[in-house]
Design a protein around this motif. Structure first.
Motif, PDB file in Angstrom:
ATOM      1  N   ASP A 169      13.422  -6.886  -5.209  1.00  0.00           N
ATOM      2  CA  ASP A 169      13.738  -5.406  -6.096  1.00  0.00           C
ATOM      3  C   ASP A 169      14.061  -4.134  -5.474  1.00  0.00           C
ATOM      4  N   GLY A 170      13.801  -4.079  -4.318  1.00  0.00           N
ATOM      5  CA  GLY A 170      13.758  -2.642  -3.665  1.00  0.00           C
ATOM      6  C   GLY A 170      12.519  -2.708  -2.956  1.00  0.00           C
ATOM      7  N   SER A 171      12.510  -2.116  -1.597  1.00  0.00           N
ATOM      8  CA  SER A 171      11.509  -1.990  -0.720  1.00  0.00           C
ATOM      9  C   SER A 171      11.003  -0.535  -0.610  1.00  0.00           C
ATOM     10  N   VAL A 172       9.622  -0.466  -0.302  1.00  0.00           N
ATOM     11  CA  VAL A 172       8.981   1.000  -0.089  1.00  0.00           C
ATOM     12  C   VAL A 172       8.568   0.837   1.199  1.00  0.00           C
ATOM     13  N   PHE A 173       8.793   1.877   2.045  1.00  0.00           N
ATOM     14  CA  PHE A 173       8.334   1.831   3.612  1.00  0.00           C
ATOM     15  C   PHE A 173       7.769   3.452   3.668  1.00  0.00           C
ATOM     16  N   ALA A 174       6.696   3.209   4.265  1.00  0.00           N
ATOM     17  CA  ALA A 174       5.778   4.431   4.549  1.00  0.00           C
ATOM     18  C   ALA A 174       5.418   4.709   6.195  1.00  0.00           C
ATOM     19  N   MET A 175       5.504   5.987   6.087  1.00  0.00           N
ATOM     20  CA  MET A 175       5.395   6.568   7.501  1.00  0.00           C
ATOM     21  C   MET A 175       3.759   6.757   7.762  1.00  0.00           C
ATOM     22  N   VAL A 176       3.175   6.442   8.798  1.00  0.00           N
ATOM     23  CA  VAL A 176       1.782   6.374   8.947  1.00  0.00           C
ATOM     24  C   VAL A 176       1.446   6.670  10.456  1.00  0.00           C
ATOM     25  N   ASP A 177       0.720   7.745  10.649  1.00  0.00           N
ATOM     26  CA  ASP A 177       0.419   8.505  11.611  1.00  0.00           C
ATOM     27  C   ASP A 177      -0.830   7.876  12.374  1.00  0.00           C
ATOM     28  N   LYS A 178      -0.776   7.865  13.707  1.00  0.00           N
ATOM     29  CA  LYS A 178      -1.824   7.009  14.347  1.00  0.00           C
ATOM     30  C   LYS A 178      -3.245   7.548  14.209  1.00  0.00           C
ATOM     31  N   TYR A 179      -3.285   9.000  13.856  1.00  0.00           N
ATOM     32  CA  TYR A 179      -4.373   9.565  13.600  1.00  0.00           C
ATOM     33  C   TYR A 179      -5.237   8.879  12.527  1.00  0.00           C
ATOM     34  N   MET A 180      -4.463   8.363  11.733  1.00  0.00           N
ATOM     35  CA  MET A 180      -4.964   7.690  10.153  1.00  0.00           C
ATOM     36  C   MET A 180      -5.665   6.193  10.745  1.00  0.00           C
ATOM     37  N   LEU A 181      -5.553   5.657  11.776  1.00  0.00           N
ATOM     38  CA  LEU A 181      -6.014   4.231  12.305  1.00  0.00           C
ATOM     39  C   LEU A 181      -7.301   4.456  12.902  1.00  0.00           C
ATOM     40  N   THR A 182      -8.156   4.899  12.053  1.00  0.00           N
ATOM     41  CA  THR A 182      -9.748   4.837  12.612  1.00  0.00           C
ATOM     42  C   THR A 182     -10.722   3.942  11.601  1.00  0.00           C
ATOM     43  N   GLU A 183     -11.647   3.523  12.154  1.00  0.00           N
ATOM     44  CA  GLU A 183     -12.449   2.706  11.587  1.00  0.00           C
ATOM     45  C   GLU A 183     -13.029   3.011  10.303  1.00  0.00           C
ATOM     46  N   GLU A 184     -13.501   4.288  10.472  1.00  0.00           N
ATOM     47  CA  GLU A 184     -14.163   4.859   9.015  1.00  0.00           C
ATOM     48  C   GLU A 184     -12.909   5.306   8.116  1.00  0.00           C
ATOM     49  N   ASN A 185     -11.863   5.306   8.502  1.00  0.00           N
ATOM     50  CA  ASN A 185     -10.612   5.713   7.556  1.00  0.00           C
ATOM     51  C   ASN A 185      -9.897   4.476   6.999  1.00  0.00           C
ATOM     52  N   ALA A 186     -10.127   3.134   7.482  1.00  0.00           N
ATOM     53  CA  ALA A 186      -9.490   2.081   7.249  1.00  0.00           C
ATOM     54  C   ALA A 186      -9.422   1.855   5.752  1.00  0.00           C
ATOM     55  N   CYS A 193       7.927   6.819  -4.334  1.00  0.00           N
ATOM     56  CA  CYS A 193       8.994   6.120  -3.958  1.00  0.00           C
ATOM     57  C   CYS A 193       9.261   4.986  -4.934  1.00  0.00           C
ATOM     58  N   PHE A 194       7.953   4.532  -5.460  1.00  0.00           N
ATOM     59  CA  PHE A 194       8.009   3.383  -6.364  1.00  0.00           C
ATOM     60  C   PHE A 194       8.630   4.051  -7.758  1.00  0.00           C
ATOM     61  N   SER A 195       8.502   5.141  -7.925  1.00  0.00           N
ATOM     62  CA  SER A 195       9.064   6.177  -9.311  1.00  0.00           C
ATOM     63  C   SER A 195      10.698   6.135  -9.157  1.00  0.00           C
ATOM     64  N   LEU A 196      10.974   6.353  -7.670  1.00  0.00           N
ATOM     65  CA  LEU A 196      12.497   6.769  -7.483  1.00  0.00           C
ATOM     66  C   LEU A 196      13.353   5.135  -7.994  1.00  0.00           C
ATOM     67  N   LEU A 197      12.672   4.093  -7.369  1.00  0.00           N
ATOM     68  CA  LEU A 197      13.113   2.554  -7.414  1.00  0.00           C
ATOM     69  C   LEU A 197      13.128   2.265  -8.949  1.00  0.00           C
ATOM     70  N   GLN A 198      12.140   2.575  -9.658  1.00  0.00           N
ATOM     71  CA  GLN A 198      12.033   2.068 -11.122  1.00  0.00           C
ATOM     72  C   GLN A 198      12.958   2.957 -11.922  1.00  0.00           C
ATOM     73  N   GLY A 199      13.284   4.360 -11.612  1.00  0.00           N
ATOM     74  CA  GLY A 199      14.249   5.253 -12.222  1.00  0.00           C
ATOM     75  C   GLY A 199      15.568   4.597 -12.010  1.00  0.00           C
ATOM     76  N   CYS A 200      16.006   4.154 -10.874  1.00  0.00           N
ATOM     77  CA  CYS A 200      17.249   3.409 -10.404  1.00  0.00           C
ATOM     78  C   CYS A 200      17.341   2.269 -10.860  1.00  0.00           C
ATOM     79  N   ARG A 201      16.375   1.428 -12.076  1.00  0.00           N
ATOM     80  CA  ARG A 201      16.394   0.228 -12.493  1.00  0.00           C
ATOM     81  C   ARG A 201      16.362  -0.758 -11.442  1.00  0.00           C
ATOM     82  N   MET A 202      15.672  -0.471 -10.507  1.00  0.00           N
ATOM     83  CA  MET A 202      15.459  -1.757  -9.287  1.00  0.00           C
ATOM     84  C   MET A 202      14.136  -2.433  -9.468  1.00  0.00           C
ATOM     85  N   ARG A 203      12.939  -1.524  -9.351  1.00  0.00           N
ATOM     86  CA  ARG A 203      11.649  -2.325  -9.092  1.00  0.00           C
ATOM     87  C   ARG A 203      10.830  -1.899 -10.181  1.00  0.00           C
ATOM     88  N   ASN A 204      10.251  -2.585 -11.185  1.00  0.00           N
ATOM     89  CA  ASN A 204       9.144  -1.978 -11.907  1.00  0.00           C
ATOM     90  C   ASN A 204       7.713  -2.195 -11.295  1.00  0.00           C
TER      91      ASN A 204
END
Length: 651
Positions: A311-328, A526-537
């Motif tokens: 019904d429509g996909s949401v991708f996210a940009m993730v920076d490598k600094y987010m990938l720490t054990e304490e941040n998981a 992103c999910f609000s955009l898809l829902q507003g376009c009548r794609m993914r609720n």
């Protein structure tokens, strides 16, 4: 549109003055009866005395005689073709054997409407023929159904009466709470006017859009789509907020449109740089292009079917600094995962895939473990192919440009499980025609900034249609220069929403440049955009009227209480209507309705049928919850979600 009771002359004068000071060009006020018509004259005189000559528009429903009265007081009258002559709708089907049979019943429309047209012509008053999707007459519904075509025909027959009397000082509107229906209706009307040789102005609006970012997003999707087509002369953003707050989004949508139209030399030059193509969009019907979904193949060691959503996909940009054990655990939650004992699982509004521009090195065990956790729950992890060639990541999705992918004949780096292609709209048709041979998971489309993004994107989809290329396309949007949530909603709705509205695209990826927003907010947007376009609720859909002088309860606070109680029900639509004028008919898309009937009392609807009557306001939200439960559409809130809401309330 004013929200005060029109009978409150001083209060209305003050509100109109605030709107004029904000920069509005016109203010509409409600006129329910003779009392309000008399008040309108006093309001007009009071504004003149205070030095305000801003035009007033009377909003008329059901009352032809009152419309005749108020024409003496205001500069413009809005009539609703669905109830001006027909009165209260009964929803009973009427049988018409032919179009001639249907047209033969127009006589009473002329008898009812012609006197107002004559008076407006004599007094040089303007008129808006304002059709609403949810309040078409029983006569129109019986012949055309609840359709955009019915909306157009409803307006055209009133315009025919105006033209037969040589009255041309009118505009059209085709409003609906569903942006897809709204856009198609305006396009159909424009095509019909073109066929007839007419050229009357269009007033644009998505009715009952709601509040906050969601209301702005839904308005931007509908209004922005039409403005990008060069359609529209005036704009109103219907928000469940004080009317003064409607000015900024109205003004910004106009500015954004002017930046994109050919009257802007820079925009014209960008459009010329796009290779020519034939636009084959069909305005008479709506068809969504459905991109191919990933299939499990023999030898796959992980489940790839969750990398995209049907019904429509949401991708996210993730920076490598987010990938720490304490941040998981925090990262998992920001991506919309449910976390138990440090292990993520996908939920209804979890990101489908993530994109990392920089891959953590293989000796960063914590970062690699987090990526493996995400891959294990069927979340795609997309990495530039050149980074994977230097330091492989098992079961990653390799990202290449189309030229690179063709040169390598789709060969993946070591350990990669699928291919994703990045495109910028400059690709040749000969290259594009070979995409199917590469069998990519998806295309990530970010148009070159030197091109018109809208036209470059439309060209690609036209080429895909010619060559039967069904690869899913994810629109890549950059927040560059945007650090305000309302501005983000308007820009995203206008730029990406205009493409998704036409059925072109299968998802969205937002890339932050200044990191002004939390990843969780970006995901929800992103999910609000898809829902507003009548794609993914992924959450409850609210159809909330913007309030006016007819409203019989505090709409803003009531809507907030209803959202708090029922906002966790994806697939459920709740309409919140301040009065019966915007009641059953306006709730065409709603499962449940909360409608003011008399001061202090509310009726509850299921669809267009009233189920519970005259419920005291203080009990009505609880009764609405019980009604949703009775129809087996209720689910309890997740405990964690409830605790978060309670914590916010305490703060």
């Amino acid at each position: 549109m004013g929200t005060t009771s029109t009978a409150d002359v001083e209060g209305t004068i003050e509100q109109v003055m605030r709107c004029a000071d904000k920069g509005f060009d016109l203010v509409r006020i409600t006129v329910q009866g003779k009392r309000e018509a008399n008040a309108a004259m006093k309001i007009r005189e009071g504004l003149f005395k205070k030095g305000y000559d801003i035009p007033l528009c009377a909003d008329m429903h059901f009352q032809p005689k009152v419309a005749m009265m108020v024409a003496d007081a205001v500069e413009k009258i809005r009539i609703n073709p669905g109830n001006f002559a027909d009165g209260t709708k009964d929803f009973e089907e009427k049988i018409f054997e032919s179009e001639e049979d249907w047209q033969s019943t127009r006589g009473y429309l002329v008898d009812t409407f012609a006197p107002l047209v004559e008076k407006c012509k004599d007094l040089n008053r303007a008129m808006r023929i304002g059709t609403n999707h949810g309040s078409l007459s029983s006569r129109v519904l019986s012949y055309y159904g609840d359709t955009p075509r019915g909306m157009v025909e409803s307006a055209i027959e009133f315009a025919d009466i105006c033209r037969s009397m040589d009255y041309h000082n009118f505009v059209f509107s085709m409003k609906a709470s569903n942006p897809l229906v709204m856009a198609q209706s305006y396009r159909l009307l424009s095509a019909e006017m073109y066929r007839l040789g007419w050229d009357y102005p269009l007033h644009l609006g998505v009715t009952e859009a709601g509040e906050g970012e969601d209301g702005r997003m839904k308005s931007a999707i509908g209004i922005g789509t039409l403005l990008a087509d060069g359609l529209g002369d005036t704009v109103r953003v219907s928000l469940t907020e004080d009317p003064e707050f409607e000015y900024e989004p109205c003004n910004r949508l106009s500015e954004i449109a002017l930046d994109r139209l050919a009257i802007n030399p820079d925009a014209e030059e960008k459009a010329k740089r796009v290779e020519s193509y034939k636009d084959t969009r069909d305005i008479t019907s709506f068809t969504r292009r459905h991109g191919d979904l990933p299939e499990q193949e023999e030898g796959d060691s992980v489940d790839v079917r969750g990398y995209l959503h049907r019904d429509g996909s949401v991708f996210a940009m993730v920076d490598k600094y987010m990938l720490t054990e304490e941040n998981a655990s925090y990262l998992y939650k920001e991506l919309g995962c449910k976390v138990a004992d440090g292990v993520p699982t996908k939920e209804v509004a979890t990101v489908d895939s993530i994109l990392l521009k920089d891959l953590p090195p293989s000796d960063d065990a914590a970062a690699r473990a987090i990526l493996k956790q995400l891959i294990d729950i069927s979340m795609g992890v997309i990495i530039p192919a050149d980074a994977l060639e230097k330091d492989p990541l098992e079961n990653a999705v390799a990202l290449m440009t189309l030229d690179d992918a063709l040169e390598k004949k789709g060969k993946l780096p070591q350990g990669a499980i699928r291919l994703a292609i990045s495109m910028d709209g400059t690709e040749s048709e000969s290259s594009l025609s070979q995409i199917a041979s590469l069998n990519p998971l998806c295309i990530i489309l970010k148009p070159n900034p030197d091109l018109s993004a809208l036209h470059a994107s439309r060209r690609l989809f036209e080429i895909f249609k010619i060559h039967s290329i069904n690869t899913s396309v994810i629109h890549h949007f950059s927040t560059e220069g945007t650090d305000d949530s309302n501005e983000l909603a308007l820009q995203l709705g206008t730029q990406i929403g205009a493409l998704l509205q036409d059925g072109n695209g299968d998802g969205v990826l937002i890339e932050q440049t200044e990191h002004a927003f939390l990843l969780d907010f970006i995901r929800k947007t992103c999910f609000s955009l898809l829902q507003g376009c009548r794609m993914r609720n992924t959450k409850t859909e609210f159809v909330s009227c913007p309030s006016c002088g007819r409203t019989l309860f505090d709409l803003q606070s009531t809507t907030a209480r209803i959202q708090e109680a029922t906002g966790h029900l994806p697939g459920v639509t709740v309409a919140v209507m301040g009065c019966i004028v915007n009641g059953p008919g306006e709730m065409a898309d709603a499962d449940f309705g909360y409608v003011g009937t008399i001061p202090g009392k509310v009726d509850l609807y299921v669809g267009k049928t009233v189920i519970k009557k005259s419920i005291p306001n203080e009990e009505a939200v609880g009764e609405l919850v019980e009604l949703i439960k009775e129809y087996d559409m209720w689910v309890d809130k997740e405990e964690e979600e409830q605790e978060e809401e309670e914590a916010l309330l305490v703060v």
